[in-house]
Design a protein around this motif. Structure first.
Motif, PDB file in Angstrom:
ATOM      1  N   PRO A 104       0.848  -1.200   0.000  1.00  0.00           N
ATOM      2  CA  PRO A 104       0.000   0.000   0.000  1.00  0.00           C
ATOM      3  C   PRO A 104       0.882   1.247   0.000  1.00  0.00           C
ATOM      4  CG  PRO A 104      -0.226  -1.231   2.059  1.00  0.00           C
ATOM      5  CD  PRO A 104       0.742  -1.978   1.201  1.00  0.00           C
ATOM      6  N   SER A 105       0.562   2.216  -0.863  1.00  0.00           N
ATOM      7  CA  SER A 105       1.359   3.443  -0.953  1.00  0.00           C
ATOM      8  C   SER A 105       1.406   4.180   0.380  1.00  0.00           C
ATOM      9  CB  SER A 105       0.798   4.388  -2.010  1.00  0.00           C
ATOM     10  OG  SER A 105       0.598   3.714  -3.208  1.00  0.00           O
ATOM     11  N   LYS A 106       0.305   4.134   1.138  1.00  0.00           N
ATOM     12  CA  LYS A 106       0.279   4.822   2.430  1.00  0.00           C
ATOM     13  C   LYS A 106       1.291   4.208   3.385  1.00  0.00           C
ATOM     14  CE  LYS A 106      -4.303   6.727   2.227  1.00  0.00           C
ATOM     15  NZ  LYS A 106      -5.624   6.840   2.770  1.00  0.00           N
ATOM     16  N   TYR A 107       1.517   2.904   3.277  1.00  0.00           N
ATOM     17  CA  TYR A 107       2.513   2.223   4.106  1.00  0.00           C
ATOM     18  C   TYR A 107       3.889   2.816   3.853  1.00  0.00           C
ATOM     19  CZ  TYR A 107       5.700  -1.466   5.590  1.00  0.00           C
ATOM     20  OH  TYR A 107       6.728  -2.156   6.162  1.00  0.00           O
ATOM     21  N   ILE A 108       4.172   3.094   2.607  1.00  0.00           N
ATOM     22  CA  ILE A 108       5.455   3.689   2.237  1.00  0.00           C
ATOM     23  C   ILE A 108       5.474   5.169   2.609  1.00  0.00           C
ATOM     24  CG2 ILE A 108       7.006   4.164   0.269  1.00  0.00           C
ATOM     25  CD1 ILE A 108       6.807   1.214   0.806  1.00  0.00           C
ATOM     26  N   GLY A 109       4.297   5.798   2.735  1.00  0.00           N
ATOM     27  CA  GLY A 109       4.229   7.209   3.084  1.00  0.00           C
ATOM     28  C   GLY A 109       4.578   8.112   1.921  1.00  0.00           C
ATOM     29  N   LEU A 110       4.163   7.739   0.724  1.00  0.00           N
ATOM     30  CA  LEU A 110       4.547   8.504  -0.454  1.00  0.00           C
ATOM     31  C   LEU A 110       3.882   9.868  -0.526  1.00  0.00           C
ATOM     32  CD1 LEU A 110       4.719   5.778  -3.197  1.00  0.00           C
ATOM     33  CD2 LEU A 110       6.574   6.911  -2.012  1.00  0.00           C
ATOM     34  N   ARG A 111       2.656   9.933  -0.137  1.00  0.00           N
ATOM     35  CA  ARG A 111       1.994  11.230  -0.170  1.00  0.00           C
ATOM     36  C   ARG A 111       0.853  11.233   0.828  1.00  0.00           C
ATOM     37  NH1 ARG A 111      -0.450  12.176  -5.944  1.00  0.00           N
ATOM     38  NH2 ARG A 111       1.374  11.283  -6.862  1.00  0.00           N
ATOM     39  N   GLU A 112       0.442  12.425   1.149  1.00  0.00           N
ATOM     40  CA  GLU A 112      -0.601  12.585   2.161  1.00  0.00           C
ATOM     41  C   GLU A 112      -1.920  11.998   1.682  1.00  0.00           C
ATOM     42  OE1 GLU A 112       1.345  15.388   0.983  1.00  0.00           O
ATOM     43  OE2 GLU A 112       2.754  14.710   2.504  1.00  0.00           O
ATOM     44  N   SER A 113      -2.275  12.274   0.438  1.00  0.00           N
ATOM     45  CA  SER A 113      -3.521  11.737  -0.104  1.00  0.00           C
ATOM     46  C   SER A 113      -3.167  10.779  -1.237  1.00  0.00           C
ATOM     47  CB  SER A 113      -4.412  12.867  -0.617  1.00  0.00           C
ATOM     48  OG  SER A 113      -3.769  13.576  -1.641  1.00  0.00           O
ATOM     49  N   THR A 114      -3.010   9.536  -0.911  1.00  0.00           N
ATOM     50  CA  THR A 114      -2.593   8.541  -1.893  1.00  0.00           C
ATOM     51  C   THR A 114      -3.714   8.268  -2.879  1.00  0.00           C
ATOM     52  OG1 THR A 114      -1.196   7.552  -0.232  1.00  0.00           O
ATOM     53  CG2 THR A 114      -1.675   6.219  -2.146  1.00  0.00           C
ATOM     54  N   ARG A 115      -3.350   8.267  -4.140  1.00  0.00           N
ATOM     55  CA  ARG A 115      -4.309   7.947  -5.186  1.00  0.00           C
ATOM     56  C   ARG A 115      -4.213   6.462  -5.495  1.00  0.00           C
ATOM     57  NH1 ARG A 115      -2.344  12.053  -9.675  1.00  0.00           N
ATOM     58  NH2 ARG A 115      -0.893  10.354  -9.805  1.00  0.00           N
ATOM     59  N   GLU A 116      -5.306   5.903  -6.011  1.00  0.00           N
ATOM     60  CA  GLU A 116      -5.307   4.489  -6.386  1.00  0.00           C
ATOM     61  C   GLU A 116      -4.290   4.189  -7.468  1.00  0.00           C
ATOM     62  OE1 GLU A 116      -8.849   2.097  -7.137  1.00  0.00           O
ATOM     63  OE2 GLU A 116      -9.942   3.682  -6.101  1.00  0.00           O
ATOM     64  N   SER A 117      -3.943   5.209  -8.251  1.00  0.00           N
ATOM     65  CA  SER A 117      -3.057   4.969  -9.381  1.00  0.00           C
ATOM     66  C   SER A 117      -1.581   4.983  -8.988  1.00  0.00           C
ATOM     67  CB  SER A 117      -3.328   5.985 -10.486  1.00  0.00           C
ATOM     68  OG  SER A 117      -3.231   7.289  -9.974  1.00  0.00           O
ATOM     69  N   ASP A 118      -1.268   5.203  -7.729  1.00  0.00           N
ATOM     70  CA  ASP A 118       0.109   5.112  -7.259  1.00  0.00           C
ATOM     71  C   ASP A 118       0.315   3.713  -6.691  1.00  0.00           C
ATOM     72  OD1 ASP A 118       0.335   7.738  -7.930  1.00  0.00           O
ATOM     73  OD2 ASP A 118       0.110   8.474  -5.906  1.00  0.00           O
ATOM     74  N   ILE A 119       1.187   2.958  -7.317  1.00  0.00           N
ATOM     75  CA  ILE A 119       1.357   1.550  -6.965  1.00  0.00           C
ATOM     76  C   ILE A 119       2.811   1.292  -6.610  1.00  0.00           C
ATOM     77  CG2 ILE A 119       1.231  -0.826  -7.854  1.00  0.00           C
ATOM     78  CD1 ILE A 119      -1.511   0.451  -7.746  1.00  0.00           C
ATOM     79  N   VAL A 120       3.035   0.539  -5.542  1.00  0.00           N
ATOM     80  CA  VAL A 120       4.382   0.097  -5.204  1.00  0.00           C
ATOM     81  C   VAL A 120       4.342  -1.418  -5.068  1.00  0.00           C
ATOM     82  CG1 VAL A 120       6.271   0.183  -3.542  1.00  0.00           C
ATOM     83  CG2 VAL A 120       4.912   2.239  -3.967  1.00  0.00           C
ATOM     84  N   TYR A 121       5.180  -2.078  -5.833  1.00  0.00           N
ATOM     85  CA  TYR A 121       5.356  -3.519  -5.695  1.00  0.00           C
ATOM     86  C   TYR A 121       6.732  -3.773  -5.101  1.00  0.00           C
ATOM     87  CZ  TYR A 121       1.362  -5.728  -7.958  1.00  0.00           C
ATOM     88  OH  TYR A 121       0.109  -6.204  -8.250  1.00  0.00           O
TER      89      TYR A 121
END
Length: 172
Positions: free
Chosen positions: A45-62
């Motif tokens: 999950p992008s939020k787990y990585i802390g990529l941005r405050e409001s994570t969009r569904e289209s931001d993916i981390v594998y």
């Protein structure tokens, strides 16, 4: 509607490990992709990585664990109608956040040891705007007079998948 169809295809590709692996093998022509299996993939999950405050569904981390190598593939889907000339800087910020997260997870004792290495990250940008993508994909080239300072500037580039050049049928 064409945009909705693309969104559906992307959610399907990125949410399914087998489809994501097929995508990597079809669109990212790099030696490290050839031996990866579905079992090596873990959707983060992008939020787990802390990529941005409001994570969009289209931001993916594998997270990919293969042959004792842990690496990350960061995928950003740009649904904007114009080119983002700071994209290469944004990618650097995301990469730094992923590395910071890995360092924190490893802990001070382990991460400060000589043998500790940061995992590789492969940033990928999907673009579906109307204009051609003319922004730099290489970080160094975004820095003024970079030729004089090559040793002092981070060197990386992101993979660009320009959806204007790929038919929806090929994606499906």
């Amino acid at each position: 509607d064409k945009k909705e169809r693309k969104d559906t295809v992307f959610k399907k590709i990125f949410g399914d490990k087998e489809l994501f692996l097929m995508f990597l093998k079809d669109f990212i022509d790099k030696p490290w992709v050839k031996d990866i299996s579905v079992e090596d993939l873990k959707l983060m999950p992008s939020k787990y990585i802390g990529l941005r405050e409001s994570t969009r569904e289209s931001d993916i981390v594998y997270e990919i664990n293969h042959n004792e190598l842990k690496m990350y593939v960061f995928v950003l889907l740009e649904h904007q109608g114009k080119v983002n000339f700071l994209m290469v800087f944004r990618m650097l910020e995301y990469m730094t956040k992923i590395w910071r997260s890995r360092i924190k997870e490893a802990g001070k004792k382990l991460s400060e040891r000589k043998e500790y290495k940061l995992p590789p990250i492969v940033p990928i940008v999907f673009y579906d705007g109307i204009e051609n993508w003319t922004a730099e994909t290489e970080f160094q080239k975004k820095v003024e007079k970079y030729e004089l300072f090559k040793k002092n500037i981070p060197k990386f580039e992101y993979e660009l998948i320009n959806l204007n050049k790929i038919s929806i049928d090929k994606l499906e």
